[in-house]
Design a protein around this motif. Structure first.
Motif, PDB file in Angstrom:
ATOM      1  N   UNK A 250       0.936  -1.139   0.004  1.00  0.00           N
ATOM      2  CA  UNK A 250      -0.007   0.036   0.008  1.00  0.00           C
ATOM      3  C   UNK A 250       0.808   1.217   0.070  1.00  0.00           C
ATOM      4  N   UNK A 251       2.011   1.134   0.870  1.00  0.00           N
ATOM      5  CA  UNK A 251       2.875   2.315   0.869  1.00  0.00           C
ATOM      6  C   UNK A 251       3.538   2.602  -0.792  1.00  0.00           C
ATOM      7  N   UNK A 252       3.910   1.472  -1.055  1.00  0.00           N
ATOM      8  CA  UNK A 252       4.559   1.638  -2.594  1.00  0.00           C
ATOM      9  C   UNK A 252       3.534   2.009  -3.660  1.00  0.00           C
ATOM     10  N   UNK A 253       2.317   1.597  -3.529  1.00  0.00           N
ATOM     11  CA  UNK A 253       1.163   2.150  -4.525  1.00  0.00           C
ATOM     12  C   UNK A 253       0.974   3.557  -4.079  1.00  0.00           C
ATOM     13  N   UNK A 254       0.928   3.996  -2.818  1.00  0.00           N
ATOM     14  CA  UNK A 254       0.645   5.469  -2.682  1.00  0.00           C
ATOM     15  C   UNK A 254       1.873   6.223  -3.224  1.00  0.00           C
ATOM     16  N   UNK A 255       2.945   5.825  -2.967  1.00  0.00           N
ATOM     17  CA  UNK A 255       4.161   6.866  -3.334  1.00  0.00           C
ATOM     18  C   UNK A 255       4.100   6.659  -5.086  1.00  0.00           C
TER      19      UNK A 255
END
Length: 394
Positions: A250-255
């Motif tokens: 999710x953090x990767x997707x957000x970035x």
């Protein structure tokens, strides 16, 4: 061996045709995650103390998928969702057919001595590191369970060092994003679960090299070390590991992607909307310098000017979907920092030199500043080349 290399070159060009989609999805397109539980069916994987790798990998993968499926702009695809045997290349084909955004293969580690423990995550890469090669050889050996593997893999022998390090590198264009995702997963394991961090590593994994998107393989821990095996085999451990992995995704997707997430509460069936913009990587300012010095700015898609003999070594410290101001405080005090815009992916480089030994010192400095996944990149006349090619020319 040459027949094997030629066959993989053909596969590489075929995948280039299949992967013409942009590196970044549009906000109205679902973010596709392929989860690949390692082994399955007749392939048990590692098996110690009754802890069976194929079962643990499947349970964790399903829990990761359950976490991600709460978001309506994420689509989860499994290479297997039951205890079945899936051929190595078919796992990659599943991801390629889905035009996935990321591919994650989930495994458990094992060591004959039984005293090793901790987590490590791999990206595709050629290495002569003995421990990395052993992990790759172990995971690649699954092809021997396929009836026609000698024909299908053009004589590739997973037990041969020559075969393992001779795999043509097809994943290079996705290396930056693969390292970013791997680092986020390792950070979750380490910072949230207090697991021993064995690092982000490179290895010649066939399953990663055949995918046409950022791809990683994570080893959840060593089931050969009984205390860790008990944790991996427990529902509590699997839930914690799954949450760490899904939070990292999710953090990767957000970035990289941004978008709008709709989370559905399983108990109340109520939806919560979470608007997300493309994020900026969190960096800590470890510099005590009061005056902010502007670093050299290089934002271009054209070849980068290089040093003597046409060979330049730079340290790639990060890649992001958002442009950062090139000031030391944004890069933990590192300076000078330059950036190249490659189709909306900003690659940040620290320093520049024509001397490889000096580059290794810069790499050590970058790692000491917190960029543990940084690596040396070589250029010739402004064009990116392999380190081996640069050393021969230098």
């Amino acid at each position: 061996m040459m027949h094997f290399l030629n066959k993989f070159k053909f596969i590489f060009f075929a995948f280039l045709i299949l992967s013409t989609a942009n590196l970044f999805s549009q906000t109205n397109t679902k973010f596709k995650v392929v989860l690949d539980p390692g082994h399955g069916g007749k392939d048990f994987g590692a098996n110690y103390y009754g802890f069976i790798e194929k079962n643990i990998a499947l349970k964790v993968a399903l829990k990761v998928g359950r976490n991600l499926e709460k978001y309506n702009d994420i689509q989860v695809i499994y290479t297997r969702s039951t205890d079945v045997f899936i051929e190595l290349m078919e796992r990659a084909r599943i991801a390629n057919r889905a035009n996935a955004n990321i591919f994650l293969s989930i495994h458990c580690n094992a060591s004959p001595k039984g005293d090793a423990f901790g987590t490590e995550t791999f990206v595709m890469g050629l290495t002569k590191n003995a421990s990395n090669l052993e992990v790759a050889k172990k995971e690649n050996s699954v092809i021997t369970l396929e009836s026609d593997y000698k024909i299908k893999y053009a004589g590739y022998n997973p037990n041969s060092l020559e075969s393992v390090i001779g795999i043509p590198l097809l994943q290079e264009e996705y290396l930056d994003q693969s390292i970013t995702l791997s680092t986020k997963i390792q950070n979750e394991f380490t910072n949230k679960l207090d697991r021993k961090n064995r690092g982000v590593k490179q290895g010649p994994f066939l399953v990663l090299n055949q995918t046409s998107m950022p791809s990683i393989l994570t080893e959840l821990g060593f089931i050969s070390y009984k205390p860790e095996g008990e944790y991996l085999n427990s529902d509590k451990g699997q839930e914690e590991l799954a949450k760490a992995i899904s939070d990292a995704i999710l953090n990767y997707k957000k970035e990289y992607f941004g978008g709008t997430n709709v989370i559905v509460d399983e108990k109340t069936n109520k939806a919560t909307v979470e608007k997300v913009e493309k994020d900026t990587p969190v960096v800590q300012n470890k510099s005590n310098t009061k005056e902010v010095e502007k670093a050299k700015v290089v934002i271009t898609n054209e070849p980068i000017p290089d040093d003597s003999k046409g060979i330049t070594f730079k340290i790639q410290i990060s890649a992001s979907g958002k442009k950062l101001d090139l000031v030391p405080q944004n890069f933990n005090g590192l300076s000078p920092v330059s950036v190249v815009d490659e189709k909306g992916l900003y690659k940040y480089y620290f320093s520049q030199t024509s001397n490889y030994e000096e580059a290794k010192k810069y790499l050590s400095e970058a790692k000491n500043k917190g960029y543990e996944s940084s690596f040396i990149v070589a250029f010739k006349n402004g064009n990116k080349i392999s380190i081996q090619e640069a050393l021969k020319a230098n």
